[in-house]
Scaffold this motif. Structure first.
Motif, mmCIF file in Angstrom:
data_model
loop_
_atom_site.group_PDB
_atom_site.id
_atom_site.type_symbol
_atom_site.label_atom_id
_atom_site.label_comp_id
_atom_site.label_asym_id
_atom_site.label_seq_id
_atom_site.Cartn_x
_atom_site.Cartn_y
_atom_site.Cartn_z
ATOM 1 N N LYS A 1 -70.687 26.026 16.437
ATOM 2 C CA LYS A 1 -69.821 24.872 16.675
ATOM 3 C C LYS A 1 -70.348 23.626 15.975
ATOM 4 O O LYS A 1 -69.581 22.824 15.449
ATOM 5 C CB LYS A 1 -69.708 24.616 18.184
ATOM 6 N N ASP B 1 -64.813 20.209 13.762
ATOM 7 C CA ASP B 1 -64.121 21.184 14.601
ATOM 8 C C ASP B 1 -63.289 22.206 13.833
ATOM 9 O O ASP B 1 -62.437 22.874 14.421
ATOM 10 C CB ASP B 1 -63.232 20.479 15.642
ATOM 11 N N TYR B 2 -63.532 22.361 12.543
ATOM 12 C CA TYR B 2 -62.924 23.478 11.828
ATOM 13 C C TYR B 2 -63.646 23.711 10.506
ATOM 14 O O TYR B 2 -64.420 22.870 10.041
ATOM 15 C CB TYR B 2 -61.423 23.276 11.612
ATOM 16 N N GLY C 1 -62.141 29.024 22.226
ATOM 17 C CA GLY C 1 -61.247 27.872 22.123
ATOM 18 C C GLY C 1 -60.789 27.614 20.702
ATOM 19 O O GLY C 1 -59.843 26.856 20.484
ATOM 20 N N TRP C 2 -61.469 28.226 19.742
ATOM 21 C CA TRP C 2 -61.055 28.119 18.352
ATOM 22 C C TRP C 2 -60.126 29.283 17.994
ATOM 23 O O TRP C 2 -60.034 30.275 18.731
ATOM 24 C CB TRP C 2 -62.277 28.146 17.429
ATOM 25 N N SER C 3 -59.457 29.142 16.859
ATOM 26 C CA SER C 3 -58.584 30.183 16.324
ATOM 27 C C SER C 3 -59.031 30.533 14.917
ATOM 28 O O SER C 3 -59.794 29.785 14.291
ATOM 29 C CB SER C 3 -57.126 29.714 16.301
ATOM 30 N N GLY D 1 -61.291 27.406 13.527
ATOM 31 C CA GLY D 1 -61.506 26.092 14.118
ATOM 32 C C GLY D 1 -60.516 25.765 15.211
ATOM 33 O O GLY D 1 -59.788 26.628 15.718
ATOM 34 N N ASP D 2 -60.494 24.493 15.551
ATOM 35 C CA ASP D 2 -59.634 23.994 16.618
ATOM 36 C C ASP D 2 -58.235 23.760 16.058
ATOM 37 O O ASP D 2 -57.853 22.632 15.719
ATOM 38 C CB ASP D 2 -60.229 22.708 17.185
ATOM 39 N N ASP E 1 -53.946 24.912 16.479
ATOM 40 C CA ASP E 1 -52.889 25.565 17.254
ATOM 41 C C ASP E 1 -52.373 26.717 16.403
ATOM 42 O O ASP E 1 -51.919 26.506 15.281
ATOM 43 C CB ASP E 1 -51.765 24.569 17.548
ATOM 44 N N ARG F 1 -52.875 21.503 13.043
ATOM 45 C CA ARG F 1 -53.534 20.544 13.930
ATOM 46 C C ARG F 1 -52.616 19.348 14.197
ATOM 47 O O ARG F 1 -53.086 18.233 14.462
ATOM 48 C CB ARG F 1 -54.848 20.069 13.300
#
Length: 863
Positions: free
Chosen positions: A55, A137-138, A173-175, A212-213, A215, A231
């Motif tokens: 992370k 975050d990605y 929580g990441w994709s 990363g974070d 959708d 995002r």
């Protein structure tokens, strides 16, 4: 602390040679010699790759690879890995732990460790960070053209296609998304492990993943499904944009399947929308990366922005066939994948927008950008030689994206649409999941068409520059004709075979005649209609390529048109009018012009113009003259007039999208105190022109321009704008750019000094945006001192930047300057710096307007 301990452990683990192997004669990068040799004897390559992504972006990414392949006869094997053996923690060759040998960004395995047939190498390594594009975050990979070898050991060349099996460990929580479908996903505490299916055979530069974070969701129209990662905040435009993104991809895929007769050639389709992505898009199969802002449009987006989104999607989708399914053998033919992606995209967009004049779209999409390079002393041929892949980024330019499609259109007209389509289908069938070069396609095309295309091929693909066309009337007792003369600016008698036209006008109307300009002299008999013509215009349809002078009749000191003083804006046909404006602008740049008078004429053209594409072109020319060909006092003399012209045009037009283009131009060009006050009102959403609804990006642009053009106190508008915003990615962008607009020269210089550190250039689109403000014409008197140190960074930028970054850095650094000081700074650098030919050409391309404007301005002021 964790990272420090890891590096201590790594130092203990890495094998250090006790007995040195003889040195290989290896050079950094991948030489063509090495690539050609490996392609002959290494087959059936497969990579089984695993990456552990922490992370914390400051922690290293750990990798594991099992590389398998087949060879007939063992000999020393060369792998590419720029990070070197200090990043290797395990090295097992065919079941035996071996010593790691390295030289100049390569690892090599002696022949006695290999065997005929199947071989396998197991490697644990620390992934190089250069192409991993990590943020808080990605993370996304971007390996084009040869950066896969910065991340993991591989055969990093396009014609050693391989299959890949990938697995990833990353924070819960990441994709994630990759080239292939998800095979298995498991959660272990705060970690997720995803295993992907094996890919089809692809080149290393196309291997990719995003994590990363984001959708992540699946869009479907009932028969087709595609993965999307983004995002974007949930707002009223999110669903509208996603629906349109799905529709455009579906229609592009359907068109390409129909045109090629080949079904989509990969197992899944996915896209990731990345903030601040370096390119417009990158065509990784199964995970196309896009710059988010180009696809996620706001309600105020212009029709041009919508069409460009469609063109970008069509371009990247076309790459699935042209570039991914069949890949160029070597990066000297990188233009092949780009030209066919652009060429197919033009056809797709023409179908998507049947109400739009696709000839005019093609003209404005390609000709000005191609001319902008081809008119310079640094122009290059479409196909360039390439000795080493570490120079492959230099192959990319407007020549391959814009001149090459013009060439293809000329070629298609020569052989016919059906013949070209048949040849391309044959090409795709013959080299499926493999590699081919341009001459492979030319062989097929000449066989299918039955034509000898060698002269056309040589002129367009292998030679530089463009011709000048002159029309002469030849009259005598024996002869009554026009002679259309094709001039080679180099004086070498070169000819560019092409199709164009000529238009005649009289009191009744206009008559066009098609022309085949395939030799130095093209003779056209003068008939009665022609003899009485009030106006003769070459290249009225905009199809020809070059500098067309006749019909403009330009007189530098007076800006008159000889033929009945014709005003170009009165041509009723959009294509004729649009082509005439381009012909005129290119001619003026070549010959020199009266900047004040041309500026007046451009405003007159703008006042009368109704076509959105032509308005956009006229606005770009107005800005170019205002920023590049005026000095400070001339801008001050003209600012009130151009502000008035833009506001009046805003009030006069009804089309909201045209209004948006004019409004954006006003924000960029307006700078008087009254205009700054007006922009402050706009930022408060007060006094807006009818029909204008500001987008979040327009609010950001207003804040930056108010800060730049107002007082030091007005810099607060950027802070106030940040307080309004909720998109963290956009906030970070604005905070990054903020020092570049400061009224304090020390702050600006400190920001520039910071750009000398590679870590501060990591988000390349932010850097390019900041350079626009740092070198804005308002500031270029103070910023001229930054030119020399900016140029001194070029060698480093070539190594650390992505494929478009160096040219964009140069463009933004040099745009708007026209002083003798700036010219001398660039010339001194060109004469004294040890520049390779590619970097020198890019510098000559970017400085072309600087040289022209300084010369033009000195002549004008000397009159």
């Amino acid at each position: 602390m964790r990272s420090i301990l890891f590096w201590l452990w790594l130092g203990a683990m890495v094998g250090v040679s006790c007995s040195e192997r003889p040195k290989r004669t290896l050079v950094p990068g991948v030489s063509k010699e090495l690539a050609d040799d490996r392609a002959k004897w290494i087959k059936s390559i497969h990579y089984d790759l695993h990456f552990t992504i922490p992370k914390d972006q400051n922690e290293v990414v750990l990798g594991q690879a099992t590389l398998s392949f087949k060879i007939k006869t063992p000999k020393d094997l060369i792998l590419d890995f720029t990070e070197g053996k200090q990043h290797i923690t395990k090295w097992i060759v065919n079941g035996e732990t071996e010593e790691v040998y390295e030289e100049n960004e390569h690892l090599f395995i002696p022949s006695d460790q290999l065997k005929s047939g199947y071989n396998e190498i197991e490697i644990d390594f620390v992934a190089g960070a250069e192409a991993l594009n990590r943020t808080e975050d990605y993370m996304y990979t971007l390996f084009v053209p040869n950066k896969a070898s910065s991340a993991f050991p591989c055969f990093d060349q396009p014609n050693l296609k391989s299959t890949f099996s990938l697995s990833l460990d990353y924070p819960s929580g990441w994709s994630s998304m990759a080239n292939a479908k998800v095979k298995e996903e498991t959660v272990h505490g705060d970690q997720v492990k995803v295993v992907f299916e094996k890919t089809e055979a692809i080149s290393t530069y196309l291997f990719a993943f995003v994590v990363g974070d984001f959708d992540k969701q699946v869009l479907s129209n009932g028969t087709f499904s595609m993965e999307v990662m983004h995002r974007e905040p949930i707002d009223s435009m999110l669903e509208t944009n996603l629906d349109e993104i799905l529709r455009l991809h579906v229609q592009s895929l359907a068109w390409l399947e129909s045109y090629t007769g080949i079904a989509y050639p990969f197992q899944k389709f996915g896209v990731s929308l990345i903030p601040g992505f370096q390119f417009g898009g990158m065509e990784h199969p199964g995970v196309i990366d896009y710059k988010a802002s180009l696809l996620m449009l706001e309600s105020s987006a212009t029709a041009e922005a919508e069409r460009r989104r469609a063109a970008l999607i069509a371009h990247e989708t076309a790459h699935m066939w042209f570039g991914n399914y069949v890949t160029m053998t070597w990066f000297d033919d990188v233009w092949m994948k780009e030209v066919f992606a652009s060429f197919m995209a033009d056809k797709i967009v023409a179908q998507l927008y049947p109400e739009v004049n696709d000839d005019l779209v093609f003209l404005y999409d390609h000709y000005p950008s191609a001319y902008a390079v081809d008119r310079t002393a640094g122009t290059v041929p479409i196909r360039q030689p390439l000795a080493n892949l570490n120079q492959a980024a230099n192959m990319y330019s407007n020549i391959i994206y814009d001149k090459a499609p013009i060439m293809m259109r000329q070629l298609e007209q020569r052989v016919g649409e059906r013949v070209l389509q048949s040849a391309l289908t044959d090409y795709l069938d013959s080299f499926s999941y493999s590699n081919a070069d341009w001459e492979d396609l030319m062989t097929i095309l000449q066989r299918v068409s039955g034509e000898d295309l060698s002269a056309f091929n040589q002129a367009w693909v292998y030679q530089t520059g463009m011709p000048f066309f002159e029309l002469k009337e030849v009259r005598s007792e024996a002869v009554n004709e026009f002679d259309i003369i094709q001039h080679d600016p180099k004086g070498e008698g070169r000819v560019w075979p092409q199709y164009s036209d000529i238009m005649f006008s009289d009191e009744v109307g206009f008559v066009k005649e098609n022309l085949t300009l395939d030799k130095i002299h093209t003779v056209l008999p003068i008939n009665a209609t022609v003899e009485d013509s009030r106006m003769i215009l070459l290249n009225a349809g905009g199809q020809g390529y070059g500098v067309f002078t006749h019909g403009l009749g330009y007189i530098k000191g007076e800006f008159l048109f000889n033929r009945a003083r014709v005003d170009l804006s009165r041509y009723e046909d959009d294509l004729t009018r649009g082509a005439a404006y381009i012909n005129l602008h290119e001619y003026l740049l070549q010959e020199g012009f009266h900047p004040q008078l041309y500026f007046y004429f451009l405003q007159n053209y703008l006042r009368e113009e109704k076509n959105e594409m032509i308005i956009a072109y006229l606005l770009s020319n107005l800005e170019q003259v205002y920023d590049q060909f005026f000095n400070g006092s001339m801008r001050a003399d003209n600012v009130a007039q151009i502000e008035s012209t833009l506001l009046a045009k805003l009030d006069a037009v009804e089309d909201v999208q045209v209004k948006t283009s004019l409004f954006n131009a006003y924000i960029r060009m307006a700078s008087s105190p009254e205009a700054v006050d007006r922009m402050k009102q706009f930022w408060e959403s007060e006094g807006l022109p009818d029909g204008i609804m500001l987008s979040s990006r327009q609010f950001e642009s207003l804040a930056l321009n108010i800060a730049l053009k107002g007082t030091a106190e007005d810099e607060s508008y950027i802070d106030w704008q940040i307080d309004r915003m909720d998109n963290e990615d956009r906030i970070k962008r604005l905070q990054f750019i903020q020092p570049a607009v400061s009224h304090d020269s020390a702050v600006r210089m400190s920001f520039f000094e910071g750009l000398k550190k590679p870590a501060n250039r990591k988000n390349e689109p932010w850097v390019i945006s900041a350079l626009y403000y740092l070198h804005h014409p308002i500031r270029n008197e103070a910023s001229v001192a930054m030119i020399a140190p900016s140029l001194q960074l070029l060698a480093e930028l070539q190594q650390t930047g992505d494929i478009f970054f160096t040219k964009r850095w140069l463009d933004q650094t040099l745009y708007g300057y026209n002083s003798a000081t700036a010219v001398q700074t660039v010339r001194d650098f060109i004469e004294t710096a040890p520049l390779d030919v590619h970097t020198r050409n890019k510098l000559l391309q970017s400085s072309d307007l600087l040289f022209r404007s300084e010369k033009n301005l000195s002549e004008y002021l000397g009159e």
